[in-house]
Design an enzyme around this catalytic site. Structure first.
Site, PDB file in Angstrom:
ATOM      1  N   GLU A 195       5.000  46.948  50.418  1.00 37.82           N
ATOM      2  CA  GLU A 195       4.067  47.758  51.227  1.00 37.82           C
ATOM      3  C   GLU A 195       2.659  47.190  51.084  1.00 37.82           C
ATOM      4  OE1 GLU A 195       4.805  51.592  49.248  1.00 37.82           O
ATOM      5  OE2 GLU A 195       6.242  52.066  50.836  1.00 37.82           O
ATOM      6  N   CYS A 220       5.129  60.569  50.794  1.00 40.73           N
ATOM      7  CA  CYS A 220       3.706  60.525  50.453  1.00 40.73           C
ATOM      8  C   CYS A 220       2.821  60.755  51.669  1.00 40.73           C
ATOM      9  CB  CYS A 220       3.365  59.185  49.809  1.00 40.73           C
ATOM     10  SG  CYS A 220       3.936  57.760  50.733  1.00 40.73           S
TER      11      CYS A 220
END
Lengths: 658, 658
Positions: free
Chosen positions: A320, A416
């Site tokens: 990521e 998240c």
């Protein structure tokens, strides 16, 4: 360090969003997102990945039996939700919601250990492993989020229960970490505690928290490397892989060198921007020039060389992460929602350090495009990855593009992003203004009514704005008592040429008063002085830097703060068959009914490849022929609205024919 | 089933390659690649990944002590090398090489078990695990390669040592596998044994091997699924992951449904084409219409919807696999060398089933572009992945493109491709002709001298060709005795319009004698009849099928069988800044000194984006501006020659401006 050190944001309670555009989002967050996410945290959303986050707290508190479930950082979803609730209650009291949140807070506190420690994973599952794997296990990350929640909830409600609990936790953390003999000279693999401790310091005045934050930032990347030391411990095991696993990649955690020596944005993009945010906080609080210099450098690299036109950052799903300068593929992109939210935090902190409109320009870009685009119009579906080009079949059938979802998801195993979005939108009021001595900076043109303290004077501001559809803004300035001060109005980067600025109906030469991107209206302000601003908002063809290979020969449409995209629903497929001319007019039109909320739709004359019938019927798919094309009207919609009409192709960048 | 059942290839000994172009490759393989690879197999190449393949055999034979090292299929590298040596010796006797190979064969036989079993991994490392993990462990794959080696070596040298040993192995395999009670109803995770057993049958006449091959093909994908049964065994462990791992993905192994029911090419691309090759073999040997139908269908899907213009197949490195129709990304491509070699095998088998030039067209495309392009001009460096677009920084710094190497490697830990290439080039003579009753089909225009048996008549053929640089071909036909038969000459798919065909100086109307892409010269042939063929070979702009999104708005250059590319060395970077006009002339010129061997270089007038100075100096990398451009001369080189001048960008597809 300059006088900007005294710059501060306006407390959330002092700003009420009245904006046509944003009120819709605020309401959606308040009435749909927050309740929906509470249901998700309690595993009551059908067809969605379970969260188990609340159950983890119940089990840790001894109120229920069971196993820990979810990611090692599952607690942070509850924290972000509580933080969002804190912001929401600050501006929109809601006794029912407050009662639910109070109960959740009691549950959190019930799961806290006597020494202040709080983490359901290590309480339920790995009792003896506290602080044994800082690299992977997000203990201080979760702590940081709960501290942010505590601060927000205290500021929103005046209630200290969670704040006091988190002070105990922070005191305990302070007793564990540091350079003093016997302390652990560590730091977390996922930065977050650093910016949270600054907030805790700001609300409590306890310098111990500021120093602890400074310790974490200063210690990071020092030799010998803490993550290496952890890894070299005989009993150490990586969390994310089997057994000992691979030696940690320091750069992934931005721990490859001390933060002041970092030259470019690297590694996991959310960790990066959370860290930069804390660095900017500390630069401000401590007048730390070397930290400010590092912030400027990392900001510049991030937004000038590693940012998508949508305000997205992070080019690869592997880790990521950032990849490298000008590597901004549109199809295999990551551009995580949380990363752009973190970029907004970083921008806000830089604005507190130096009022330069470039920070607000990026803040606005990320906010109006990627961030609100990550949520469906219904407030119940979300993107984690925010692509600039989607081919649904490829998302399904090419594993290198599995991470790119063609439609928003109900929830995520790793959830998240949705609560992060909720807390950002619920606290939008904090991003409109900063105040520095006798100057009020207006960064965003969002309708609101605020009361700003300027020295010992209170100034009421009422802003009426039509953004993002129209550039007209009206600001009514009502100081408690008349007097001289400066109202600084941002000149957005998307304004070309002249803009109209009137003060009490009289034209002001805007160009002559611009400083660092702000029009500085330094004058005697009296009751109900009126500013009228007309920001020209033309739809424009945008091209990318000549090193961004993915965008060469292409153009994107932007109008005001909004980036546009084309969708299969309007333009057929494949979208790659479309081409445009940069001399074609971009026709704008407000479609009142578009997706319920209405939107400015943009149309332009372009072409669609057209090979006639059957010319590729059989044989290999390559031919010596001139591609034919037919004229078509292309229809573009705001990027943030894509993917709300079923599954289909989407593209931000269009092939330019001439 | 038609008369093509009697179609056969010409034995390698009966063809001598005399071609200017291919003699160079043959010589390189003979004098450099084969010796170099022997050194590699013996771990004597500095700075290359070790092979350990020969040592594994020594250890298994008890001639040395040590551990097995390498992939579970490491034996196959030795087999492919021996196969290449067999082919090489067939046309170029070399006592020294033969001695080395004979010794290697004795070593292989020394490692064989009394019951015929041979596999160094299971002999050294997993003694009790024979046939316990067919899904992952390549036992029958390795067996297949050693059988192919044995057949080639026998055909090349007349020596039966390895052939007899492999018959023992095949007999043993036949005693283990089958539908009879007590036998294992399994098949290998990586197809290869199937095509090898057909070769073994063809050389021995033992139908048991043909039936065993048929069994493996028929059993594949039947319910209950063998791989599931393996997986469900309590003691089963996956080889490629920890412990039990994930249930096998049947489609990856082309075992999701019985082969006759497979509609599209899926899964690991090398496995797929090796299987299709065996299917075509069995369709031919058994006159199996349903298998032929499946072959036609899978061929069509592969070459019409999943093949790159270079003849590459396999769009994703995840599983080295096909993805789906028209998904042919140029940058994240896989296009493994072995897969295109397997596609050539498949094409050759289809040509034996039905003489249609479309098979030879694809064979030629894969051969002249991807396959020879996988080897460096020095014969010592190789590509495993063959991209159509390279940005070296991205290969290094974007993990999604790590598999794409910007320069050829010395050797690979998984070294399947280099020896596969060696065996293909060493056996090139087998791909030029097929013979069917009274017709000799010429599939490739490669200079050679051959003797072809046509019924009871021998026909000497001498072909002189200038390909790929020029389309002039001269064929001298010298039958033992005069008589009527047909010489069928392929009309390549890259020929446009009229071609010139003369027989003994007299013009023949080529168009009137074309059948299925072959010009059928059915006449009385006498001593030294001469055919002259002039295949027009114009450089052309090629465009892709309108569903291939990656290539829309782009064009590639092709001339004759060669696909071209542009390189940074000639055109600067970024290559994405270049654009072309399809009406621009493609100027060709033979550069005698290019890379030592010479090449036709193509130049054309195009443009390069040019934004002037400093216009992107600071700020975010997006601007509302018209891109400027300057005229440039673009220089394209044959794709197969790319990457021989140091590291740099490369692109096959060029942006089309008009």
């Amino acid at each position: 360090m300059s006088a900007q050190l005294n710059t501060r944001i306006v407390p959330l309670q002092d700003t009420r969003i009245t904006d046509k555009f944003w009120s819709g989002f605020s309401k959606l967050v308040r009435e749909t997102v927050i309740p929906y996410q509470w249901e998700a945290l309690n595993d009551r959303v059908a067809d969605a990945d379970p969260s188990h986050a609340i159950r983890n707290f119940r089990i840790a508190a001894g109120q229920e039996t069971g196993e820990f479930y979810g990611f090692v950082f599952q607690d942070s979803d509850v924290a972000k939700w509580l933080e969002a609730v804190g912001y929401s209650l600050a501006t929109h009291p809601d006794p029912d919601l407050e009662r639910v949140a109070d109960e959740a807070i009691e549950l959190v506190i019930a799961a806290q250990h006597k020494d202040g420690y709080l983490n359901t994973y290590f309480t339920i599952k790995e009792k003896d492993k506290r602080w044994k794997n800082l690299t992977d296990c997000h203990e201080l990350y979760c702590a940081g989020h709960m501290i942010e929640a505590a601060v927000a909830y205290y500021q929103g409600t005046g209630k200290r229960r969670l704040l006091d609990a988190m002070c105990r936790f922070a005191d305990y953390i302070d007793s564990v970490f540091g350079t003093e003999p016997g302390k652990l000279q560590g730091y977390d693999g996922h930065q977050e505690i650093e910016l949270a401790l600054v907030k805790l310091y700001e609300v409590t005045g306890n310098e111990r928290y500021l120093k602890l934050s400074q310790y974490f930032i200063d210690q990071r990347g020092q030799s010998p490397h803490f993550f290496d030391q952890e890894y070299d411990r005989p009993d150490y095991e990586r969390y994310w892989s089997e057994g000992k696993g691979q030696r940690p990649n320091q750069a992934y955690h931005q721990a490859h060198v001390p933060v002041r020596e970092q030259q470019v944005a690297v590694g996991h993009s959310v960790r990066a921007v959370y860290m930069y945010t804390a660095m900017a906080d500390l630069a401000r609080e401590n007048g730390d020039e070397s930290l400010l210099e590092a912030c400027r450098r990392l900001w510049k690299n991030t937004v000038e060389k590693q940012m998508y036109i949508t305000g997205g950052i992070g080019s690869t799903h592997h880790g990521e992460a950032f990849s490298f300068d000008y590597d901004l593929p549109n199809d295999t992109v990551y551009a995580e929602t949380c990363a752009s939210i973190g970029l907004i935090f970083f921008a806000q902190r830089m604005l507190q350090l130096e009022a330069k409109s470039e920070y607000a320009d990026v803040l606005e870009r990320a906010l109006y495009n990627l961030v609100i685009g990550s949520m469906a119009a219904d407030g119940k579906h979300f993107f984690y990855v925010n692509p600039l080009e989607v081919w649904p079949d490829a998302s399904r059938l090419n594993p290198g593009r599995h991470h790119v979802k063609p439609v928003r998801q109900r929830w995520f195993g790793c959830a998240c992003c949705p609560p992060n979005l909720a807390r950002l939108i619920a606290s939008l009021g904090q991003y409109l203004y900063t105040v520095e001595e006798d100057t009020i900076y207006t960064h965003l043109y969002v309708g609101n009514e605020s009361t700003v303290s300027l020295g010992d004077r209170k100034v009421a501001l009422k802003q009426e704005a039509e953004l993002p559809w129209d550039g007209r803004v009206k600001i009514t300035v009502s100081p408690e008592r008349s007097g001289r001060f400066t109202l600084a109005l941002r000149r957005p980067d998307w304004v070309r040429g002249e803009l109209t600025l009137l003060v009490n109906g009289k034209r002001v030469d805007a160009a002559s008063v611009v400083r660092d991107g702000y029009m500085m209206l330094d004058r005697e302000w009296g009751p109900s002085d009126q500013i009228e601003l007309a920001l020209p908002m033309e739809a424009e063809w945008m091209i990318a830097h000549p090193q961004i290979r993915a965008d060469l020969g292409k153009a994107a449409i932007q109008r005001g703060p909004l980036v546009y995209c084309v969708e299969e629903a309007d333009n057929g497929q494949p979208l790659a068959a479309l081409s445009v001319s940069l001399s074609a007019k971009l026709e704008t039109r407000f479609d009142e009914s578009f997706l319920g909320s209405g939107a400015v739709i943009i149309e332009t004359d372009g072409w669609q490849d057209d090979y006639g019938d059957n010319r590729f019927e059989a044989g290999i798919p390559y031919r010596p022929m001139q591609p034919l094309r037919k004229p078509v009207k292309l229809r573009a919609i705001p990027y943030y609205m894509w993917g709300n009409r079923g599954e289909g192709e989407m593209a931000v960048w269009l092939r330019v024919r001439d």
